[in-house]
Write a protein that holds these residues in place. Sequence first.
Motif, PDB file in Angstrom:
ATOM      1  N   ASP A 144       7.063  -0.253  -4.840  1.00 28.14           N
ATOM      2  CA  ASP A 144       7.472   1.099  -4.034  1.00 28.14           C
ATOM      3  C   ASP A 144       7.009   1.043  -2.533  1.00 28.14           C
ATOM      4  O   ASP A 144       7.963   1.657  -1.853  1.00 28.14           O
ATOM      5  CB  ASP A 144       6.793   2.324  -4.974  1.00 28.14           C
TER       6      ASP A 144
ATOM      7  N   ASN B  56       9.169  -0.879  -0.760  1.00 26.93           N
ATOM      8  CA  ASN B  56      10.683  -0.528  -0.552  1.00 26.93           C
ATOM      9  C   ASN B  56      10.832   0.603   0.566  1.00 26.93           C
ATOM     10  O   ASN B  56      11.699   0.831   1.350  1.00 26.93           O
ATOM     11  CB  ASN B  56      11.257  -0.035  -1.907  1.00 26.93           C
TER      12      ASN B  56
ATOM     13  N   TYR C  97       8.101  12.500  -0.856  1.00 25.63           N
ATOM     14  CA  TYR C  97       8.969  11.264  -0.538  1.00 25.63           C
ATOM     15  C   TYR C  97       9.721  11.505   0.859  1.00 25.63           C
ATOM     16  O   TYR C  97       9.644  10.680   1.539  1.00 25.63           O
ATOM     17  CB  TYR C  97       9.792  10.739  -1.485  1.00 25.63           C
TER      18      TYR C  97
ATOM     19  N   TRP D  58       2.403   5.203  -5.634  1.00 28.01           N
ATOM     20  CA  TRP D  58       3.285   3.951  -5.396  1.00 28.01           C
ATOM     21  C   TRP D  58       2.403   2.652  -5.905  1.00 28.01           C
ATOM     22  O   TRP D  58       1.412   2.618  -6.113  1.00 28.01           O
ATOM     23  CB  TRP D  58       3.250   3.846  -4.092  1.00 28.01           C
ATOM     24  N   SER D  59       3.474   1.769  -6.695  1.00 27.42           N
ATOM     25  CA  SER D  59       3.049   0.406  -6.737  1.00 27.42           C
ATOM     26  C   SER D  59       3.375  -0.437  -5.546  1.00 27.42           C
ATOM     27  O   SER D  59       3.948   0.112  -4.514  1.00 27.42           O
ATOM     28  CB  SER D  59       3.811  -0.210  -7.886  1.00 27.42           C
TER      29      SER D  59
ATOM     30  N   LYS E  61       6.771  -7.614  -8.110  1.00 29.91           N
ATOM     31  CA  LYS E  61       7.367  -6.966  -9.074  1.00 29.91           C
ATOM     32  C   LYS E  61       8.187  -7.802 -10.214  1.00 29.91           C
ATOM     33  O   LYS E  61       7.655  -7.763 -11.361  1.00 29.91           O
ATOM     34  CB  LYS E  61       8.471  -5.888  -8.773  1.00 29.91           C
TER      35      LYS E  61
END
Length: 466
Positions: A315, A318, A372, A311-312, A186
Amino acid sequence: MDLEDLPNTIHPLSSGRESQTSDDEEEFKLPNMASLVIMLVMNFLLQISFFIIVSSANKYADYLGGNATFSGIVIGIPTGIAGLSLIPLTQYDKGMYKMPLHVSCCFAILGHVAYAVAYRANFLYLILIGRCLTGVSFSLFMYCKRYCTDPRIVGIRRRTTLATWQVVCQCLGLSLGPFFGGLLYKIGFSNSTFNGDTSPGWIMAGIYAGFWVLVTKYFKDVPPPPTVTELSLPISKDLEAEPCPDYPSVPATSPSLPIDESFRAQLSLITLTQWGVIVCMCWCSMVCFFILGSWEANLPVFGAATAHLHWSPFDAGNFIALGGITCFPFLLANLLAARRMQDRKLLAFGTTLGLAGLLAFLSILRTGKVNYGSLFACWFTVALGFNMATAITLSLLSKQLPPQWNGRTSVMIQCSNYTGRVTGAIWGGSGVSVGMLNYVGLEIAMVGIGAIMFTTLWKELKTKNG
């Protein structure tokens, strides 16, 4: 006249007390603390190395012209190389640990540098080469496990406890690796040399270089095993007939036998039931790491492909990290349980918990209620259950078999782990393309096979606690 007044007389109860004290000390002994910490920290760093690329490997491979399946191979291939590396290492390690530690540090640095350089070189297969080099360093996973069950330095009532500490380090690596990998991606560092894809490689190479210095300075190796000459010394008939104290079913092997003949004699004494226990523990170990490895490789791909998640790498990192860090306090509590509960019960509990997570995931896939929260509940349960179970397999075997078998059982269990890791990562990377119902269905079937073996051998899996 009292017995205490006789100067040359031994109190009839004293030898029994001394023998009991000696047995207790032997069962609860621990290795040199600095060396133990180094082995646990090395296990933690290797876990970081394995997981730090998980969140961004798919994007890195895509940039260099690869696909999701290739990224799964990149994630999982190091464990296959690690298994092959054990062949020469175990031939030359002399039953000790310092040489494998040096080899591991060296190849970890080389592998991470090669992985980082692939971006500048714009060469897809260089990330695979780098991970293969890192895979040689992953051979130390076996030595970390063997160290924590080595009868020369660890008592029988300390092995499950130390194995659980290893799993705590494993869980920390599972949490921090993807988190830092996603964070570095990121941040980006828009630079052709040091960027979101390459920074994990450069940073880990620097960490290993510093840790290598500490290994050289502070690690104290275990005493070398007896030589052939020492093993060939004659012994008295009384000692020759004495059975192994912790393994009543396996008599002590006479030191007058050559090593090869001694091994064949030991091999002939392993019963069919004991072979069943060995196969069961190897299967359970393989399944645990297959499922953990497949989920770690699949979550970034599945999260990116699911429309309402999208999601990236940050993401995904995490999410994986959150599941691992949430497991952490429960694994610490498991350290206390390991001293009071039988290994077979801990293994059954962990596997059942993990299976519940798989069944819940199958349910939300069928109903289409993937969000999620529901996905996290499944991931947390799977991660906690199968991480708990991985602490048991080798420690249980080390208590079932003679001390001379510790090296062999360590290799058996670790090769099972490696097999699970590499095939699991490839299966996880391919999960979306083969269909997620098929993906989770195979995992449930593998757990079912292990459950049949486990229940069949339940009585034979009983060992001492701790």
